[in-house]
Write a protein that holds these residues in place. Structure first.
Motif, PDB file in Angstrom:
ATOM      1  N   SER A  68      -0.582   7.400   4.438  1.00 24.81           N
ATOM      2  CA  SER A  68      -0.310   7.380   2.968  1.00 24.81           C
ATOM      3  C   SER A  68      -1.517   7.324   2.344  1.00 24.81           C
ATOM      4  O   SER A  68      -2.366   6.781   2.435  1.00 24.81           O
ATOM      5  N   THR A 121       3.606   1.280   4.938  1.00 25.84           N
ATOM      6  CA  THR A 121       3.950   2.439   4.274  1.00 25.84           C
ATOM      7  C   THR A 121       4.761   3.388   5.241  1.00 25.84           C
ATOM      8  O   THR A 121       5.636   3.965   4.702  1.00 25.84           O
ATOM      9  N   LYS A 154      -2.223  -1.671   5.714  1.00 26.89           N
ATOM     10  CA  LYS A 154      -1.144  -0.954   4.654  1.00 26.89           C
ATOM     11  C   LYS A 154      -0.380   0.118   5.286  1.00 26.89           C
ATOM     12  O   LYS A 154       0.764   0.443   4.991  1.00 26.89           O
ATOM     13  N   GLN A 155      -0.942   1.084   6.152  1.00 26.96           N
ATOM     14  CA  GLN A 155       0.035   2.371   6.793  1.00 26.96           C
ATOM     15  C   GLN A 155       1.049   1.617   7.519  1.00 26.96           C
ATOM     16  O   GLN A 155       1.997   2.378   7.694  1.00 26.96           O
ATOM     17  N   TYR A 215      -0.157   3.065  -3.010  1.00 27.83           N
ATOM     18  CA  TYR A 215       0.263   3.889  -1.783  1.00 27.83           C
ATOM     19  C   TYR A 215       1.889   4.143  -1.631  1.00 27.83           C
ATOM     20  O   TYR A 215       2.565   3.266  -1.382  1.00 27.83           O
ATOM     21  N   PRO A 240       5.356   5.113   0.167  1.00 31.82           N
ATOM     22  CA  PRO A 240       6.036   5.452   1.421  1.00 31.82           C
ATOM     23  C   PRO A 240       5.802   6.702   1.878  1.00 31.82           C
ATOM     24  O   PRO A 240       5.960   7.596   1.319  1.00 31.82           O
ATOM     25  N   CYS A 265       8.033  -3.059  -2.532  1.00 38.91           N
ATOM     26  CA  CYS A 265       6.665  -2.836  -2.525  1.00 38.91           C
ATOM     27  C   CYS A 265       5.831  -4.112  -2.189  1.00 38.91           C
ATOM     28  O   CYS A 265       6.168  -5.251  -2.598  1.00 38.91           O
ATOM     29  N   ALA A 267       6.248   0.812  -0.192  1.00 43.09           N
ATOM     30  CA  ALA A 267       5.334   1.082  -1.163  1.00 43.09           C
ATOM     31  C   ALA A 267       4.226  -0.061  -1.176  1.00 43.09           C
ATOM     32  O   ALA A 267       4.623  -1.192  -0.546  1.00 43.09           O
ATOM     33  N   TRP A 268       2.835   0.128  -1.348  1.00 39.94           N
ATOM     34  CA  TRP A 268       1.844  -0.950  -1.247  1.00 39.94           C
ATOM     35  C   TRP A 268       0.976  -0.804  -2.418  1.00 39.94           C
ATOM     36  O   TRP A 268       0.651   0.637  -2.835  1.00 39.94           O
TER      37      TRP A 268
END
Length: 666
Positions: free
Chosen positions: A394, A456, A452-453, A414, A416, A432, A461-462
């Motif tokens: 993402s 996502t 984070k990945q 970021y 999805p 999120c 979402a981030w």
């Protein structure tokens, strides 16, 4: 590839915790021997219980065997644990906190050069260029081991005599010592409580007198700004024996300045200050936000890393023409530990949005081009080869969110992302994670972070919120948090999450926002759940602060009085503020389920900070889950902890948000 339509948060992802911890490392520093020009890097290995290892860049071999841990606990955050000079490594060993030297050509065993059985810690070594037996470093004395009684000074380490003596003392803190090329001067930085080094600090230049017994300092020059203005300075580097470059935020942004010892003149290096920060400040020692490039021993240019709206941009300053040219480094979003190996080649730690953090080499090509073209090569990736499909990473979308009243806040969104799945936006929007970074005078950054990945790629979402107080956007943005910690930061995070869930963005599900953060970001998380009990469906505090009064009593020396500016005074001055903003005193207001993760060896935010709020919430019959990790300090270092913490966090959210996931496939 045909994408399967599936609910957000339920997607199957190859980014597993097993894949992430297998042979993944944290790159800490790049070190270049100024005499031999050989380069090394320092990495922390979770799969070796968090051991920090010095590695030869060319051979890829460890310099020291598994008995040695090249790390320091100065300021608890560490950094600047080693230096290499003319084929000899000088380093701090985490096993006993002593300083050692190791001759790379003679080999043999590392030899301790500081006394045994002393509660002393060392970091930030500089070697005298003509008397190679003399080192100067920070000495942190824990003989009386309380935040109020720990002593810091700069010391002399005599490698031959294996003796330590005080060079300069009196300030609360010192760092960044550096001898001039001829050894006749030394520069270093100091600061005092209640300031942090990025709030108000001073540079000192002393003449170095070489006596038979030792070196002595005389004829002090002090680089600071008068008039009571809070100005931060630091990151000095010598151009030659008489001139040095340093950074100061007197203009409102960290910009470079030049000081001449002969004329005693301090002048801006650039014709006019730029609205860019030439350094993103860090809690760790060391760092090198720019590098002086030499040709035949003469300084010809300075290569800078500038932060433009929180994102790195390399620039080349020609010392002859006094021109600043951009360098074509658009694929990079952050650089650190910049070191030179020639007048056109540097080695540094690089971050991009699509590849893992790496030790990289950059060679400047035609200097007449604008931007200057480069040849770029990755020498060492922080992550072993991972066979992830294309399109699964993402990409951050920078946002400047208008929160009303003329207030704007920076954030990175970021979406999805998974090539095998997509959601149905007609039926739902994604859950999120709203992330509050640590510091609080820190920055989320845009470099690839696998945590984070991990989210996502599973349909989450981030949102990284660089709330008021974050660095990289100028001093005014940082100072917005003064007196407002526990107010502005939580308001920014809450409003940023609500903003991307509402028109015109409409990016995420407002009913499925969760908040999380570590350290001071954990404080922001807890405080947000107290002050805005309906804003988030769940929250996670990682080694976060819950009681500001206890923190003022028991935290480590480096940050012991950090809160005074953030909260508008000391605990004695404004006890009502400390009490009112402490989440533990407002725990009865928390309605959202909460997960707390805590290292039991944490000296920055002691475990009691987690334990007292867990107890308080349980007494109120609130929903809180608690996981502690033995042998972990302030942040995770071990593979098993990284894996357990990440898996526990996402499983907690899935349970609280009733997201049905086939765990065997994720």
């Amino acid at each position: 590839m045909t994408q399967q339509i599936a609910p957000f948060g339920t997607w199957t992802s190859p980014i597993t915790t097993d894949a992430l911890v297998q042979k993944s490392t944290t790159l800490l520093d790049v070190i270049v021997d100024p005499v031999t020009r050989k380069a090394y890097y320092l990495e922390r290995r979770p799969f070796e219980s968090g051991r920090s290892v010095l590695v030869d860049i060319v051979s890829g071999k460890d310099v020291l065997d598994q008995r040695w841990n090249v790390t320091t606990r100065v300021h608890e955050y560490g950094g600047a644990a080693a230096v290499v000079y003319d084929g000899v490594v000088y380093f701090s060993h985490g096993g006993d906190d002593r300083a050692y030297c190791f001759n790379l050509t003679a080999l043999g065993e590392p030899e301790a050069v500081t006394p045994a059985n002393k509660p002393w810690r060392y970091a930030d070594f500089t070697v005298h260029p003509t008397r190679r037996n003399i080192l100067v470093s920070i000495l942190e004395d824990h003989t009386r081991d309380t935040p109020q009684t720990v002593l810091n000074c700069l010391c002399i380490i005599d490698v031959q005599a294996k003796a330590v003596s005080t060079l300069v003392e009196g300030a609360d803190f010192y760092d960044q010592p550096l001898f001039s090329p001829d050894g006749k001067h030394i520069v270093f930085r100091s600061w005092n409580h209640p300031d942090m080094p990025w709030q108000r600090s001073s540079l000192h230049i002393f003449s170095v007198v070489d006596t038979d017994a030792r070196i002595e300092l005389r004829d002090e020059l002090r680089l600071t700004w008068d008039g009571g203005k809070n100005v931060a300075v630091g990151y000095a580097k010598w151009l030659d024996a008489q001139r040095l470059v340093f950074l100061s935020d007197v203009s409102g942004f960290y910009n470079p300045y030049l000081y001449d010892l002969q004329t005693k003149q301090r002048t801006p290096l650039l014709s006019s200050p730029l609205p860019n920060d030439f350094v993103v400040t860090s809690f760790r020692l060391g760092g090198s936000p720019y590098v002086v490039l030499y040709n035949d021993g003469k300084a010809v240019a300075v290569l800078f890393d500038t932060a433009v709206q929180g994102r790195s941009s390399l620039a080349y300053f020609d010392l002859t023409s006094k021109t600043l040219k951009p360098v074509d480094s658009r694929h990079l979003v952050a650089t650190s530990a910049i070191r030179s190996v020639s007048d056109k080649e540097i080695i540094f730690i690089s971050q991009s949005t699509t590849a893992p953090t790496a030790v990289s080499k950059l060679r400047l090509q035609d200097l007449t081009q604008v931007p200057i073209a480069i040849r770029y090569e990755v020498l060492k990736s922080s992550t072993a080869s991972l066979d992830f499909p294309d399109g699964i990473i993402s990409q951050p979308v920078p946002l400047l969110l208008n929160l009303g009243g003329g207030l704007e806040v920076h954030a990175n969104y970021y979406p999805p992302t998974n090539p095998g799945f997509k959601g149905d936006p007609e039926k739902e929007r994604p859950p999120c994670v709203v992330h509050s970074h640590g510091g609080p005078t820190g920055q989320a950054g845009m470099g690839l972070v696998w945590d984070k990945q991990y989210f996502t790629s599973r349909g989450w979402a981030w949102l990284d919120v660089d709330y008021s107080g974050s660095n990289g956007y100028g001093r005014e943005y940082v100072d917005r948090l003064n007196g407002n910690w526990g107010v502005t930061d939580i308001s920014d995070c809450v409003q940023a999450g609500a903003a991307i869930a509402a028109a015109p963005h409409n990016l995420v599900d407002p009913a499925r926002l969760v908040i999380r953060g570590g350290s001071s970001g954990g404080f922001t998380t807890l405080a947000a759940l107290c002050s805005f009990p309906d804003a988030f469906a769940a929250g996670t505090s990682l080694f976060g602060i819950s009681d500001l009064i206890k923190l003022a009593e028991h935290s480590h020396k480096f940050e012991n009085r950090y809160m005074e500016k953030l909260l508008g005074g000391s605990c004695e001055d404004v006890p009502e503020v400390y009490n009112k903003r402490s989440p533990v005193n407002n725990a009865q207001k928390i309605r959202s389920p909460l997960l707390i993760l805590q290292g039991m060896e944490d000296k920055v935010v002691p475990p009691e900070q987690a334990e007292i709020i867990v107890k308080k919430i349980r007494e109120q019959r609130g929903h809180v889950e608690f996981m502690s990790f033995e042998g972990e300090g302030h942040g995770w270092r071990k593979s098993e902890t990284i894996k357990a913490a990440l898996e526990a966090e996402i499983a907690f959210y899935e349970k609280m948000l009733k997201i049905s996931v086939n765990r065997s496939k994720t």
